[in-house]
Write a protein that holds these residues in place. Structure first.
Motif, PDB file in Angstrom:
ATOM      1  N   VAL A 199      71.212  69.719  48.128  1.00 22.03           N
ATOM      2  CA  VAL A 199      71.623  69.956  46.746  1.00 22.03           C
ATOM      3  C   VAL A 199      71.368  68.686  45.945  1.00 22.03           C
ATOM      4  N   ILE A 200      70.624  68.813  44.853  1.00 20.48           N
ATOM      5  CA  ILE A 200      70.290  67.673  44.005  1.00 20.48           C
ATOM      6  C   ILE A 200      70.745  67.994  42.586  1.00 20.48           C
ATOM      7  N   ARG A 201      71.606  67.133  42.026  1.00 25.99           N
ATOM      8  CA  ARG A 201      72.107  67.344  40.671  1.00 25.99           C
ATOM      9  C   ARG A 201      71.918  66.065  39.865  1.00 25.99           C
ATOM     10  N   GLU A 202      71.527  66.213  38.615  1.00 30.51           N
ATOM     11  CA  GLU A 202      71.336  65.064  37.732  1.00 30.51           C
ATOM     12  C   GLU A 202      72.131  65.250  36.449  1.00 30.51           C
ATOM     13  N   GLY A 203      72.797  64.190  36.006  1.00 35.30           N
ATOM     14  CA  GLY A 203      73.407  64.174  34.688  1.00 35.30           C
ATOM     15  C   GLY A 203      72.327  63.918  33.653  1.00 35.30           C
ATOM     16  N   LYS A 204      72.009  64.912  32.828  1.00 33.92           N
ATOM     17  CA  LYS A 204      70.879  64.791  31.912  1.00 33.92           C
ATOM     18  C   LYS A 204      71.119  63.745  30.835  1.00 33.92           C
ATOM     19  N   PHE A 205      72.383  63.547  30.435  1.00 29.89           N
ATOM     20  CA  PHE A 205      72.681  62.582  29.380  1.00 29.89           C
ATOM     21  C   PHE A 205      73.263  61.279  29.921  1.00 29.89           C
ATOM     22  N   THR A 206      73.548  61.229  31.219  1.00 29.55           N
ATOM     23  CA  THR A 206      74.045  59.989  31.830  1.00 29.55           C
ATOM     24  C   THR A 206      73.045  59.386  32.802  1.00 29.55           C
ATOM     25  N   GLY A 207      72.137  60.210  33.335  1.00 24.69           N
ATOM     26  CA  GLY A 207      71.207  59.736  34.353  1.00 24.69           C
ATOM     27  C   GLY A 207      71.796  59.695  35.742  1.00 24.69           C
ATOM     28  N   ASP A 208      73.057  60.118  35.904  1.00 25.10           N
ATOM     29  CA  ASP A 208      73.664  60.145  37.234  1.00 25.10           C
ATOM     30  C   ASP A 208      72.861  61.050  38.168  1.00 25.10           C
ATOM     31  N   LEU A 209      72.800  60.639  39.428  1.00 26.74           N
ATOM     32  CA  LEU A 209      72.080  61.412  40.441  1.00 26.74           C
ATOM     33  C   LEU A 209      72.992  61.643  41.638  1.00 26.74           C
ATOM     34  N   LEU A 210      73.254  62.910  41.948  1.00 26.28           N
ATOM     35  CA  LEU A 210      74.066  63.290  43.105  1.00 26.28           C
ATOM     36  C   LEU A 210      73.174  64.022  44.096  1.00 26.28           C
ATOM     37  N   ILE A 211      73.190  63.541  45.343  1.00 23.24           N
ATOM     38  CA  ILE A 211      72.449  64.186  46.430  1.00 23.24           C
ATOM     39  C   ILE A 211      73.451  64.591  47.509  1.00 23.24           C
ATOM     40  N   ASN A 212      73.441  65.870  47.857  1.00 26.71           N
ATOM     41  CA  ASN A 212      74.360  66.400  48.861  1.00 26.71           C
ATOM     42  C   ASN A 212      73.529  67.036  49.970  1.00 26.71           C
ATOM     43  N   LEU A 213      73.537  66.411  51.141  1.00 23.93           N
ATOM     44  CA  LEU A 213      72.810  66.924  52.299  1.00 23.93           C
ATOM     45  C   LEU A 213      73.770  67.726  53.170  1.00 23.93           C
ATOM     46  N   VAL A 214      73.424  68.983  53.422  1.00 24.78           N
ATOM     47  CA  VAL A 214      74.315  69.903  54.135  1.00 24.78           C
ATOM     48  C   VAL A 214      73.723  70.217  55.507  1.00 24.78           C
ATOM     49  N   THR A 215      74.523  69.985  56.549  1.00 23.05           N
ATOM     50  CA  THR A 215      74.099  70.276  57.917  1.00 23.05           C
ATOM     51  C   THR A 215      75.196  71.074  58.625  1.00 23.05           C
ATOM     52  N   SER A 216      74.875  71.544  59.806  1.00 23.02           N
ATOM     53  CA  SER A 216      75.911  72.095  60.677  1.00 23.02           C
ATOM     54  C   SER A 216      76.517  70.940  61.478  1.00 23.02           C
ATOM     55  N   TYR A 232      68.577  75.228  60.367  1.00 18.45           N
ATOM     56  CA  TYR A 232      69.595  76.238  60.681  1.00 18.45           C
ATOM     57  C   TYR A 232      69.024  77.640  60.476  1.00 18.45           C
ATOM     58  N   ASP A 233      69.252  78.494  61.447  1.00 22.72           N
ATOM     59  CA  ASP A 233      68.837  79.894  61.361  1.00 22.72           C
ATOM     60  C   ASP A 233      70.070  80.717  60.987  1.00 22.72           C
ATOM     61  N   PRO A 234      70.148  81.256  59.765  1.00 21.45           N
ATOM     62  CA  PRO A 234      71.356  81.970  59.332  1.00 21.45           C
ATOM     63  C   PRO A 234      71.581  83.298  60.034  1.00 21.45           C
ATOM     64  N   TYR A 235      70.605  83.758  60.792  1.00 20.79           N
ATOM     65  CA  TYR A 235      70.760  85.040  61.490  1.00 20.79           C
ATOM     66  C   TYR A 235      71.187  84.826  62.943  1.00 20.79           C
ATOM     67  N   ARG A 236      70.756  83.720  63.530  1.00 19.01           N
ATOM     68  CA  ARG A 236      71.196  83.375  64.877  1.00 19.01           C
ATOM     69  C   ARG A 236      72.371  82.411  64.856  1.00 19.01           C
ATOM     70  N   HIS A 237      72.637  81.814  63.691  1.00 16.13           N
ATOM     71  CA  HIS A 237      73.708  80.833  63.527  1.00 16.13           C
ATOM     72  C   HIS A 237      73.516  79.655  64.483  1.00 16.13           C
ATOM     73  N   GLN A 238      72.283  79.184  64.490  1.00 17.76           N
ATOM     74  CA  GLN A 238      71.930  78.021  65.304  1.00 17.76           C
ATOM     75  C   GLN A 238      71.072  77.075  64.467  1.00 17.76           C
ATOM     76  N   GLY A 239      71.142  75.787  64.799  1.00 18.82           N
ATOM     77  CA  GLY A 239      70.323  74.807  64.110  1.00 18.82           C
ATOM     78  C   GLY A 239      71.179  73.794  63.366  1.00 18.82           C
ATOM     79  N   PHE A 240      70.525  72.795  62.785  1.00 24.77           N
ATOM     80  CA  PHE A 240      71.232  71.650  62.206  1.00 24.77           C
ATOM     81  C   PHE A 240      71.069  71.552  60.689  1.00 24.77           C
ATOM     82  N   TRP A 241      69.843  71.535  60.175  1.00 20.35           N
ATOM     83  CA  TRP A 241      69.582  71.284  58.756  1.00 20.35           C
ATOM     84  C   TRP A 241      69.795  72.568  57.954  1.00 20.35           C
ATOM     85  N   ARG A 242      70.671  72.502  56.927  1.00 20.33           N
ATOM     86  CA  ARG A 242      71.008  73.716  56.181  1.00 20.33           C
ATOM     87  C   ARG A 242      70.544  73.684  54.717  1.00 20.33           C
TER      88      ARG A 242
END
Length: 326
Positions: free
Chosen positions: A70-87, A57-67
């Motif tokens: 986001v990767i988050r981990e629970g340090k004391f639980t080991g949980d893993l969250l992956i958030n893929l953001v697209t247009s 994704y090009d934020p200046y032309r506002h075109q494209g797909f992959w944006r």
């Protein structure tokens, strides 16, 4: 951590914005302030993006797909969250995504896999549409003997190990006696209020984001805590609406604002509350020091303590505790 997709001569890349060059993305293969699997996740998703034939994704032309990724981990639980953001300019190859991640992560490692569609012109991750592709719609973390469910778009401190120390120090300094009435401003998902709730009489949290308020109630129920309540609204507006009723009502006020800090109007409302003590926690010393000066006409600082929530960066979390003069 939040990574951004970009383009270079070889195709789609994923990484971080270069300092002072917001249009340029620095490809990242390893991140020493994240957890060890970050590198292989970045490589797998970047390969998937390149093979898709769709552009970043090009934020200046506002075109494209992959944006964003986001990767988050629970340090004391080991949980893993992956958030893929697209247009919304194309369909995500979900089978390809599962395959790419399963090649680099052990079975069951991902607790939550989310696809977010964001067509906003903002560079922030705006959840216009989102779908849980696998697992839970939240991340779990355990801190100070409590379990927190954290939605994918909610703020939560990035360094739980330091949060443990922060909360332990805060409780030791405050030494609550069980009869304190506490007002928690910018309460977020209720973390500070929940930690202080058991030695307190009652806590009222004020938070602008309705989802964060819902999460705070959920976390209170999850931990069997019943002496908390919350209001959704702008802090300045809620304080103004209750100017006639709240002076003298609270023994302790907690202020934990965003990086921009508090306005002079909010500072004046804090003085009107006439609480015995004010706790001010800030992630931005540049706004913190000028703003705490607004309280010194009626309060004196008794504690000023920095915490290194952000290792290997110039950023600090500041904790100040004020007592009413006289």
């Amino acid at each position: 951590m939040e990574f951004t997709f970009g383009a270079e001569e070889g195709g789609v890349i994923c990484g971080l914005h270069r300092r002072g060059r917001k249009r340029s993305i620095l490809p990242v293969k390893e991140c020493l302030i994240s957890f060890p699997e970050t590198g292989v996740i970045l490589e797998a998703i970047t390969t998937l993006a390149r093979q898709s034939g769709r552009p970043a994704y090009d934020p200046y032309r506002h075109q494209g797909f992959w944006r964003n990724l986001v990767i988050r981990e629970g340090k004391f639980t080991g949980d893993l969250l992956i958030n893929l953001v697209t247009s919304s300019s194309g369909e995500l190859d979900q089978a390809g995504l599962f395959s790419a991640l399963n090649r680099v992560l052990p079975e069951g490692r991902i607790t939550s896999l989310i696809h977010t569609v964001n067509d906003s012109i903002s560079n922030a991750v705006i959840p216009e549409q989102w779908e849980v592709l696998q697992g839970n719609p939240f991340l779990e973390e355990r801190i100070a003997g409590l379990t927190f469910q954290i939605p994918p778009f909610s703020f939560f401190q990035v360094n739980p190990a330091m949060m443990e120390i922060f909360y332990r120090e805060l409780k030791e300094i405050l030494r609550l006696r069980g009869r304190e009435r506490i007002l928690d401003l910018f309460s977020g998902c209720g973390a500070i209020g929940l930690v202080l709730s058991r030695p307190a009489d009652s806590i009222l949290g004020i938070e602008i984001e309705p989802e964060a308020v819902q999460t705070a109630y959920l976390n209170a129920r999850r931990n069997g805590i019943g002496n908390l309540s919350f209001r959704s609204g702008k802090v300045a507006r809620v304080l103004a609406e209750n100017r006639g009723d709240w002076p003298g009502r609270f023994d302790l006020v907690i202020v934990n604002p965003p990086r921009s800090g508090i306005s002079s109007k909010i500072a004046r409302r804090l003085l009107e509350l006439e609480a015995d003590r004010i706790v001010y926690s800030s992630c931005n010393p540049e706004t913190f020091f000028p703003q705490v000066g607004l309280l010194e006409s009626r309060y004196r600082p008794v504690v000023l303590q920095p915490f290194d929530f952000f290792p290997h960066t110039p950023h600090l979390e500041m904790l100040a505790i004020f007592e009413k003069k006289g």
